[in-house]
Design an enzyme around this catalytic site. Structure first.
Site, PDB file in Angstrom:
ATOM      1  CE  LYS A   1      -1.888  -1.338   3.903  1.00 29.35           C
ATOM      2  NZ  LYS A   1      -1.308  -2.439   4.186  1.00 29.35           N
TER       3      LYS A   1
ATOM      4  NE  ARG B   1      -4.017  -1.193  10.582  1.00 24.25           N
ATOM      5  CZ  ARG B   1      -2.992  -0.731  10.063  1.00 24.25           C
ATOM      6  NH1 ARG B   1      -2.688   0.361   9.326  1.00 24.25           N
ATOM      7  NH2 ARG B   1      -1.740  -1.492  10.155  1.00 24.25           N
TER       8      ARG B   1
ATOM      9  NE  ARG C   1       8.082  -2.517   5.790  1.00 28.46           N
ATOM     10  CZ  ARG C   1       6.915  -2.417   6.203  1.00 28.46           C
ATOM     11  NH1 ARG C   1       6.156  -1.435   5.131  1.00 28.46           N
ATOM     12  NH2 ARG C   1       6.153  -2.706   7.303  1.00 28.46           N
TER      13      ARG C   1
ATOM     14  NE  ARG D   1       7.038  -0.371   9.975  1.00 27.48           N
ATOM     15  CZ  ARG D   1       5.900  -0.418   9.118  1.00 27.48           C
ATOM     16  NH1 ARG D   1       5.695   0.172   8.220  1.00 27.48           N
ATOM     17  NH2 ARG D   1       4.779  -1.083   9.814  1.00 27.48           N
TER      18      ARG D   1
ATOM     19  NE  ARG E   1       2.632  -4.873  11.022  1.00 27.41           N
ATOM     20  CZ  ARG E   1       3.544  -4.627  10.311  1.00 27.41           C
ATOM     21  NH1 ARG E   1       4.922  -5.232  10.661  1.00 27.41           N
ATOM     22  NH2 ARG E   1       3.504  -3.996   9.175  1.00 27.41           N
TER      23      ARG E   1
HETATM   24  P1  AP5 Z   1       4.752  -1.402   1.686  1.00 26.45           P
HETATM   25  O1  AP5 Z   1       4.558  -0.845   0.580  1.00 26.45           O
HETATM   26  O2  AP5 Z   1       5.836  -0.550   2.822  1.00 26.45           O
HETATM   27  O3  AP5 Z   1       3.528  -2.371   2.451  1.00 26.45           O
HETATM   28  P2  AP5 Z   1       2.534  -1.851   3.118  1.00 26.45           P
HETATM   29  O4  AP5 Z   1       1.147  -2.503   2.510  1.00 26.45           O
HETATM   30  O5  AP5 Z   1       2.343  -0.210   3.236  1.00 26.45           O
HETATM   31  O6  AP5 Z   1       2.723  -2.388   4.489  1.00 26.45           O
HETATM   32  P3  AP5 Z   1       2.851  -1.773   5.977  1.00 26.45           P
HETATM   33  O7  AP5 Z   1       3.608  -2.991   6.744  1.00 26.45           O
HETATM   34  O8  AP5 Z   1       3.405  -0.613   6.262  1.00 26.45           O
HETATM   35  O9  AP5 Z   1       1.388  -1.731   6.308  1.00 26.45           O
HETATM   36  P4  AP5 Z   1       0.821  -1.995   7.715  1.00 26.45           P
HETATM   37  O10 AP5 Z   1      -0.614  -1.545   7.318  1.00 26.45           O
HETATM   38  O11 AP5 Z   1       0.949  -3.154   8.701  1.00 26.45           O
HETATM   39  O12 AP5 Z   1       1.568  -0.891   8.747  1.00 26.45           O
HETATM   40  P5  AP5 Z   1       1.332   0.705   9.258  1.00 26.45           P
HETATM   41  O13 AP5 Z   1       2.530   1.344   9.100  1.00 26.45           O
HETATM   42  O14 AP5 Z   1      -0.113   1.205   8.353  1.00 26.45           O
HETATM   43  O15 AP5 Z   1       5.816  -2.867   1.281  1.00 26.45           O
HETATM   44  C1  AP5 Z   1       6.328  -3.501   2.237  1.00 26.45           C
HETATM   45  C2  AP5 Z   1       7.730  -4.260   1.236  1.00 26.45           C
HETATM   46  O16 AP5 Z   1       7.466  -5.030   0.142  1.00 26.45           O
HETATM   47  C3  AP5 Z   1       8.748  -3.118   1.117  1.00 26.45           C
HETATM   48  O17 AP5 Z   1      10.058  -3.325   1.284  1.00 26.45           O
HETATM   49  C4  AP5 Z   1       8.517  -2.901  -0.310  1.00 26.45           C
HETATM   50  O18 AP5 Z   1       9.602  -2.532  -0.864  1.00 26.45           O
HETATM   51  C5  AP5 Z   1       8.215  -4.176  -0.974  1.00 26.45           C
HETATM   52  N1  AP5 Z   1       6.848  -4.209  -1.901  1.00 26.45           N
HETATM   53  C6  AP5 Z   1       6.100  -3.369  -2.079  1.00 26.45           C
HETATM   54  N2  AP5 Z   1       5.523  -3.768  -2.928  1.00 26.45           N
HETATM   55  C7  AP5 Z   1       5.866  -4.775  -3.776  1.00 26.45           C
HETATM   56  C8  AP5 Z   1       5.561  -5.569  -4.931  1.00 26.45           C
HETATM   57  N3  AP5 Z   1       4.552  -5.236  -5.633  1.00 26.45           N
HETATM   58  N4  AP5 Z   1       6.614  -6.382  -5.272  1.00 26.45           N
HETATM   59  C9  AP5 Z   1       7.373  -6.745  -4.453  1.00 26.45           C
HETATM   60  N5  AP5 Z   1       7.827  -6.111  -3.344  1.00 26.45           N
HETATM   61  C10 AP5 Z   1       7.040  -5.065  -2.987  1.00 26.45           C
HETATM   62  O19 AP5 Z   1       0.704   0.452  10.788  1.00 26.45           O
HETATM   63  C11 AP5 Z   1       1.610   0.188  11.758  1.00 26.45           C
HETATM   64  C12 AP5 Z   1       1.138   0.235  12.973  1.00 26.45           C
HETATM   65  O20 AP5 Z   1       0.724   1.322  13.307  1.00 26.45           O
HETATM   66  C13 AP5 Z   1       0.084  -0.883  12.997  1.00 26.45           C
HETATM   67  O21 AP5 Z   1       0.478  -2.345  13.485  1.00 26.45           O
HETATM   68  C14 AP5 Z   1      -0.824  -0.218  14.386  1.00 26.45           C
HETATM   69  O22 AP5 Z   1      -0.165  -0.553  15.747  1.00 26.45           O
HETATM   70  C15 AP5 Z   1      -0.543   1.141  14.026  1.00 26.45           C
HETATM   71  N6  AP5 Z   1      -1.709   1.772  13.250  1.00 26.45           N
HETATM   72  C16 AP5 Z   1      -1.655   2.417  11.948  1.00 26.45           C
HETATM   73  N7  AP5 Z   1      -2.963   2.786  11.381  1.00 26.45           N
HETATM   74  C17 AP5 Z   1      -3.779   2.457  12.414  1.00 26.45           C
HETATM   75  C18 AP5 Z   1      -4.981   2.779  12.613  1.00 26.45           C
HETATM   76  N8  AP5 Z   1      -5.910   3.148  11.623  1.00 26.45           N
HETATM   77  N9  AP5 Z   1      -5.637   2.246  13.662  1.00 26.45           N
HETATM   78  C19 AP5 Z   1      -4.974   1.637  14.826  1.00 26.45           C
HETATM   79  N10 AP5 Z   1      -3.459   1.599  14.636  1.00 26.45           N
HETATM   80  C20 AP5 Z   1      -2.962   2.010  13.661  1.00 26.45           C
END
Ligand code: AP5
Length: 219
Positions: free
Chosen positions: A13, A88, A127, A160, A171
């Site tokens: 994403k 979420r 990552r 991370r 997660r």
């Molecule tokens: P990446 O693009 O970083 O993936 P992503 O979907 O953004 O994954 P995240 O881990 O950032 O999402 P998340 O929802 O768990 O974490 P968030 O930060 O929101 O890609 C991942 C890897 O793959 C990278 O290395 C990239 O290079 C590679 N890649 C990408 N696309 C690719 C492809 N097509 N092919 C090959 N490789 C690829 O949340 C973190 C924490 O914050 C949560 O656990 C929670 O504690 C808190 N939080 C955040 N939002 C909320 C909310 N709304 N409510 C409550 N808690 C929240």
């Protein structure tokens, strides 16, 4: 246009949001980044959020919702935004609709990244993120030119803490329990467009672009 990016951790994403933001001039709002930045600053919100993030649990709704509602009310969000990591759960989704309704706005599209667990885990474990500018890399899929160093700014790359195996498992469980229900929630509203998140970055971007064109959201 106002868009939600929905999908499991590691679906890609954030990666797509960065490209889409450049191509379409859309504001990228990542709740994960906002919370991690608050934790880095050590302010009140950050202190409250840090433990939840470390454990891979959701940060309480009242903290995240107030951050998002205030962010989408700012001037730079008037032309449209892309929410990455929010909502979420259905409570957050209900509050988002209400907040938009009060501004005479609406969601135009929810892009659902359908991604297998195997791919999510593989992406998260590889990552690496730049400490300085936040650029994203992957040790195999998108390696930097020089190991451990950001191509964009020369900053140090790090893993991370919540990308460690045990936390990733949690997660994914939290996603299944709390977030997955949003797929039907948005499908029933006719907003959901499903894309294959397992695809390669450039191909996936092409698919998303085609959806924008089809929906008349590319102008
Ligand atoms: P990446 O693009 O970083 O993936 P992503 O979907 O953004 O994954 P995240 O881990 O950032 O999402 P998340 O929802 O768990 O974490 P968030 O930060 O929101 O890609 C991942 C890897 O793959 C990278 O290395 C990239 O290079 C590679 N890649 C990408 N696309 C690719 C492809 N097509 N092919 C090959 N490789 C690829 O949340 C973190 C924490 O914050 C949560 O656990 C929670 O504690 C808190 N939080 C955040 N939002 C909320 C909310 N709304 N409510 C409550 N808690 C929240």
């Amino acid at each position: 246009m106002n868009i939600v990016l929905l999908g499991p951790p590691g679906a890609g994403k954030g990666t797509q949001a960065k490209v889409l933001s450049k191509e379409f001039g859309l504001l990228h709002i990542s709740t994960g980044d906002m919370l991690r930045n608050a934790a880095k600053r050590g302010d009140g919100i950050g202190k409250k959020a840090a433990g939840y993030i470390e454990r891979g649990e959701l940060v309480p709704d009242e903290i995240v919702v107030s951050l998002v509602v205030s962010r989408i009310s700012q001037k730079d969000a008037e032309k449209g935004f892309m929410l990455d990591g929010f909502p979420r759960n259905t409570k957050q989704a209900d509050i988002l609709s209400l907040a938009l309704e009060q501004k005479n706005k609406k969601l135009d599209l929810v892009l659902y990244f359908s991604t297998s667990e195997k791919v999510s885990v593989e992406r998260l474990s590889g990552r690496r993120v730049c400490r300085k500018c936040g650029s994203n890399y992957h040790v195999k899929n998108m390696p930097p030119k020089k190991e451990g160093i950001c191509d964009a700014c020369g900053g140090e790359l790090y893993q991370r803490p919540d990308d460690k195996e045990e936390t990733v498992k949690n997660r994914l469980k939290v996603y299944d329990k709390e977030t997955k229900s949003l797929i039907d929630y948005y499908r029933s509203q006719g907003l959901l467009r499903e894309i294959n998140g397992d695809m390669e970055v450039g191909d996936l971007f092409g698919v998303i672009k085609a959806i924008f064109v089809k929906e008349g959201l590319d102008g």
